[in-house]
Write an enzyme that holds these catalytic residues in place. Structure first.
Site, PDB file in Angstrom:
ATOM      1  N   SER A  61       0.801  -1.222   0.000  1.00 11.40           N
ATOM      2  CA  SER A  61       0.000   0.000   0.000  1.00 11.40           C
ATOM      3  C   SER A  61       0.836   1.275   0.000  1.00 11.40           C
ATOM      4  O   SER A  61       0.327   2.344  -0.294  1.00 11.40           O
ATOM      5  CB  SER A  61      -0.948   0.005   1.204  1.00 11.40           C
ATOM      6  OG  SER A  61      -0.216   0.145   2.394  1.00 11.40           O
ATOM      7  N   LYS A  98       0.873   4.456   6.670  1.00  9.35           N
ATOM      8  CA  LYS A  98       0.168   5.303   5.702  1.00  9.35           C
ATOM      9  C   LYS A  98       0.701   6.721   5.829  1.00  9.35           C
ATOM     10  O   LYS A  98       1.407   7.050   6.777  1.00  9.35           O
ATOM     11  CB  LYS A  98      -1.344   5.313   5.998  1.00  9.35           C
ATOM     12  CG  LYS A  98      -2.046   3.966   5.828  1.00  9.35           C
ATOM     13  CD  LYS A  98      -2.211   3.567   4.375  1.00  9.35           C
ATOM     14  CE  LYS A  98      -2.859   2.185   4.231  1.00  9.35           C
ATOM     15  NZ  LYS A  98      -1.968   1.077   4.558  1.00  9.35           N
TER      16      LYS A  98
END
Lengths: 140, 420
Positions: A61, A98
């Site tokens: 990700s 993230k």
């Protein structure tokens, strides 16, 4: 890198360089004048040893941010998370990496891969920022 | 002024830092051998898991309340303890590490500052940097700082930090509310005797004449009484105290009955204890060996034995300690019992050069050189590379049970926490 030690020996390890040449009376090597201390990667990478942890990155990700599966993350829990920083967060009881970002609805955790939707941070989501990623060690 | 920083439910809190899925769930941590409960999260306390309860007695509650069970992970706890201390040191440099989860602080060098606020800042920083929640109690003596810490933990108003009250009425009320057995340093046995002479609370103890306490008990008890009055006794030990005894023991993974298995365990403990002694530049003057069966299995025949011998001159030499330990163990061992635990204790520990006995036959200096070499090789090549032949080559039945150990998140490269 950061070996566990007793508090009283918590001072950084000092690696002593070997002299570049054997000492032979009468013929000192001119290079010995330039012997310096060795470089300790900890000095560059770790500012707050007590608050710094290593984590292993998993998944794809954050590929866009140069974080790949298996990379070593240096995470500093003493840093205040700010917009734009890459952070380790706890989402639904699991660690995730993230980028801390902002949308029109408020703060979000943004992946850097087209296949992942942003995660909103709000009163009705269980998101905790665990620490700020300060370095990524990647094996090329 | 002193402060006591105490990590809340320390082992359980360490587990949670790296396993966030445990947040809000009851967590228990088991002893060395997965035998009984040594730490509980608040939720586990709330559902009635007792300290020291044997695991097999908790099985039903573990299922019913979805309690997370972990084996002790000392590599993790020690590393987190070190981080907590390092963080506190940024604020309060004079401290004594009292145990893996308790630190006493000497606040006198910081006199003139708002000490409670300083402690609140330190507490918040420890929580953020390490993830470990701590409580802080402040008081004019260590005993009162320990009492204040209790209040900091229990009273929601305190928000984790509490200063022992200075005004007389408030002070009296607090001391009155603390049972004598809950005072730091008062064991169950002393508490019983204190009750008999009419001392039931911390307040009673603080009002008892010091000389009488000293006559009936000892100087340690008298110091406790004085400290409850606010008179500090004894300095902080900012250098780690020199140990008086050294114990190596462990429960067996499954019970053993044969002398061969038991002797390997005793040998391994003796070797480790001697190593530790040399590491501290110390020698022991007395050796004790103990073995016992499983007292929770009352359907099995029970036996326990211990025996000791003088070590003259005091020594730290492995072959000497090992040979004596095995000789004692052999005398203690009885056939027909299932042994649960064996251990070795070294005491009468001295430091510095020995006074060689006039008729000593062993060449102590030669022994020292040999041991030194062995320790260096073991340090470099890994513990147990060189060892006397009496300890086994392969771990056998007596190694630890650790069925639920979490990864060593902070001390092993191959066990780091993973992100998804």
């Amino acid at each position: 890198m950061n070996r566990p030690s007793r508090p009283d020996s918590a001072a950084p390890t000092v690696a002593r360089p070997l002299l570049a040449s054997r000492v032979e009376a009468g013929f000192p090597s001119p290079a010995d004048d330039y012997v310096e201390r060795t470089l300790d990667l900890n000095e560059e990478v770790i500012t707050h040893p007590a608050a710094t942890f290593f984590l292993r990155a998993g998944g794809r990700s954050m590929q866009g941010a140069g974080i790949h599966d298996g990379d070593l993350l240096v995470v500093d829990r003493s840093r205040d998370p700010e917009e734009g920083m890459v952070v380790v967060a706890v989402v639904d009881g699991e660690f995730t990496v993230k980028r801390l970002d902002r949308s029109e609805h408020g703060p979000i955790l943004r992946a850097e891969h087209p296949g992942y939707a942003p995660i909103p941070i709000g009163p009705d989501t269980e998101v905790v920022i665990w620490g700020v990623v300060t370095w990524v060690l990647h094996r090329p | 002024m002193y402060a006591l920083v105490d990590c809340n439910n320390f082992y359980a809190s360490c587990e949670r830092v790296f396993q966030p899925e445990l947040e809000g769930r009851p967590v228990i941590v088991l002893s060395n051998n997965d035998g009984c409960v040594v730490a509980r999260s608040q939720e586990a306390k709330d559902v009635g898991i007792g300290m020291g309860e044997p695991l097999f007695k908790c099985r039903e509650r573990i299922r019913r309340h979805r309690i997370a069970v972990r084996s002790s992970n000392y590599a993790l706890y020690e590393d987190m303890s070190r981080r907590v201390v390092q963080t506190i040191m940024r604020f309060i440099p004079d401290l004594e590490i009292y145990s893996i989860d308790e630190v006493f602080l000497d606040l006198d060098p910081l006199a003139g500052r708002d000490l409670e606020t300083l402690c609140r800042t330190a507490r918040a920083t420890v929580r953020r940097w390490t993830g470990i929640p701590v409580s802080v109690g402040l008081g004019p003596t260590r005993t009162l700082a320990k009492l204040a810490n209790r209040i900091a933990k229990r009273s929601p108003d305190a928000d984790g930090v509490c200063t022992f009250p200075t005004d007389e009425t408030h002070r009296t009320r607090v001391l009155e509310s603390v049972a004598i057995e809950d005072v730091w340093g008062i064991g169950r046995r002393w508490a019983k005797r204190l009750h008999r002479i009419g001392i039931h609370t911390a307040l009673d103890m603080s009002r008892a004449p010091a000389t009488e306490i000293r006559r009936n008990f000892n100087i340690v008890a008298m110091h406790t009484a004085l400290e409850l009055r606010g008179v500090p006794c004894g300095e902080l030990e900012t250098d780690p105290p020199l140990r008086q005894t050294l114990v190596r023991s462990r429960s067996f993974g499954s019970m053993v009955s044969e002398w061969d298995d038991l002797s390997e365990a005793i040998a391994s403990h003796a070797i480790r204890a001697a190593e530790k002694l040399r590491h501290e530049n110390a020698r022991a003057g007395h050796l004790t060996v103990f073995i016992h069966t499983n007292r929770f299995r009352d359907e099995l025949p029970q036996y326990s034995g211990s025996g000791g011998c003088e070590l003259l001159p005091p020594t730290s030499t492995t072959p000497v300690i090992l040979a004596r330990a095995l000789a004692i163990g052999r005398r203690l061992w009885r056939a027909g019992f299932q042994y649960k635990k064996a251990g070795v204790m070294l005491s009468e520990i001295t430091r510095g050069p020995t006074q060689g006995g006039l008729f000593e036959q062993r060449d102590e200096r030669r022994d020292d050189r040999l041991m030194n070499t062995m320790d260096r090789i073991n340090l470099k090549m890994g513990s147990g590379t060189l060892r006397p032949a009496a300890s086994s080559f392969t771990p056998r039945r007596w190694t630890m049970n650790q069925d639920h150990r979490s990864p060593r998140f902070t001390t092993r490269w191959d066990e780091l926490p993973r992100t998804r």
